[in-house]
Design a protein around this motif. Sequence first.
Motif, PDB file in Angstrom:
ATOM      1  N   HIS A  50       0.955  -1.362   0.005  1.00 40.48           N
ATOM      2  CA  HIS A  50       0.053  -0.069   0.034  1.00 40.48           C
ATOM      3  C   HIS A  50       0.823   1.292  -0.077  1.00 40.48           C
ATOM      4  O   HIS A  50       0.540   2.256  -0.770  1.00 40.48           O
ATOM      5  N   LEU A  51       1.775   1.468   0.864  1.00 41.49           N
ATOM      6  CA  LEU A  51       2.766   2.201   0.859  1.00 41.49           C
ATOM      7  C   LEU A  51       3.639   2.669  -0.370  1.00 41.49           C
ATOM      8  O   LEU A  51       3.887   3.763  -0.739  1.00 41.49           O
ATOM      9  N   LYS A  56       1.140   4.052  -2.979  1.00 46.43           N
ATOM     10  CA  LYS A  56       0.894   5.487  -2.592  1.00 46.43           C
ATOM     11  C   LYS A  56       2.028   6.270  -3.213  1.00 46.43           C
ATOM     12  O   LYS A  56       1.761   7.376  -3.542  1.00 46.43           O
ATOM     13  N   LYS A  57       3.415   6.038  -2.811  1.00 43.52           N
ATOM     14  CA  LYS A  57       4.345   6.691  -3.127  1.00 43.52           C
ATOM     15  C   LYS A  57       4.525   6.869  -4.650  1.00 43.52           C
ATOM     16  O   LYS A  57       5.025   7.961  -5.266  1.00 43.52           O
ATOM     17  N   GLU A  85       2.501   5.438  -7.365  1.00 43.49           N
ATOM     18  CA  GLU A  85       1.382   5.467  -8.233  1.00 43.49           C
ATOM     19  C   GLU A  85       1.287   6.642  -9.372  1.00 43.49           C
ATOM     20  O   GLU A  85       1.348   6.279 -10.564  1.00 43.49           O
TER      21      GLU A  85
END
Length: 187
Positions: free
Chosen positions: A29-30, A33-34, A36
Amino acid sequence: MSEANPQISEDEQLVRQFKDERTRSLALHLIIKKYEKKVYWHIRKILIDHDDTDDALQNTFIKVWENLLNFREDSKLYTWLYRIATNEALAILKKKRTRFFLPLVDVEAELSSKIDNSSHYTGNEIERKLQKALLKLPEKQRIVFNMKYYDDMKYEDISEVLGTSVGALKASYHHAVKKIERFLESD
């Protein structure tokens, strides 16, 4: 989440978290998020089409999920991501060519029309001309130009992504710039 070690980068920390089964989903997920948005726009500059870009982006992060456990960390995480994204984008272009038996020139024309007609494309007239000029370049020169000009990547990082020598990349970028200048001057 484990404590941050000041000796390792944020990306190295994310990879370590991913390799720990307890924090794997959070780490992915991180990572998404970073990266994408950056990866989306990298792919978008290759494919032009929003829907194709979304498909390639989704495939990229699926491959990240499937392969990050085996990531040897002999390259940077972001160059590894860009390599996957570039390959996914090129695979979609190849599918388009073979599905419709289109030569490269016809794919260029299709992508060029998408620049003019897409509601997802927000560039001004100068940006549209530049994008159309980029479509006239050979695939590799276009990708090198995008990474250097838009993403401000170092040649060493582009070399990791594309598996090409720095000298060849510099030559590709130089040729791309000259061709774009000629195209813009003739327009």
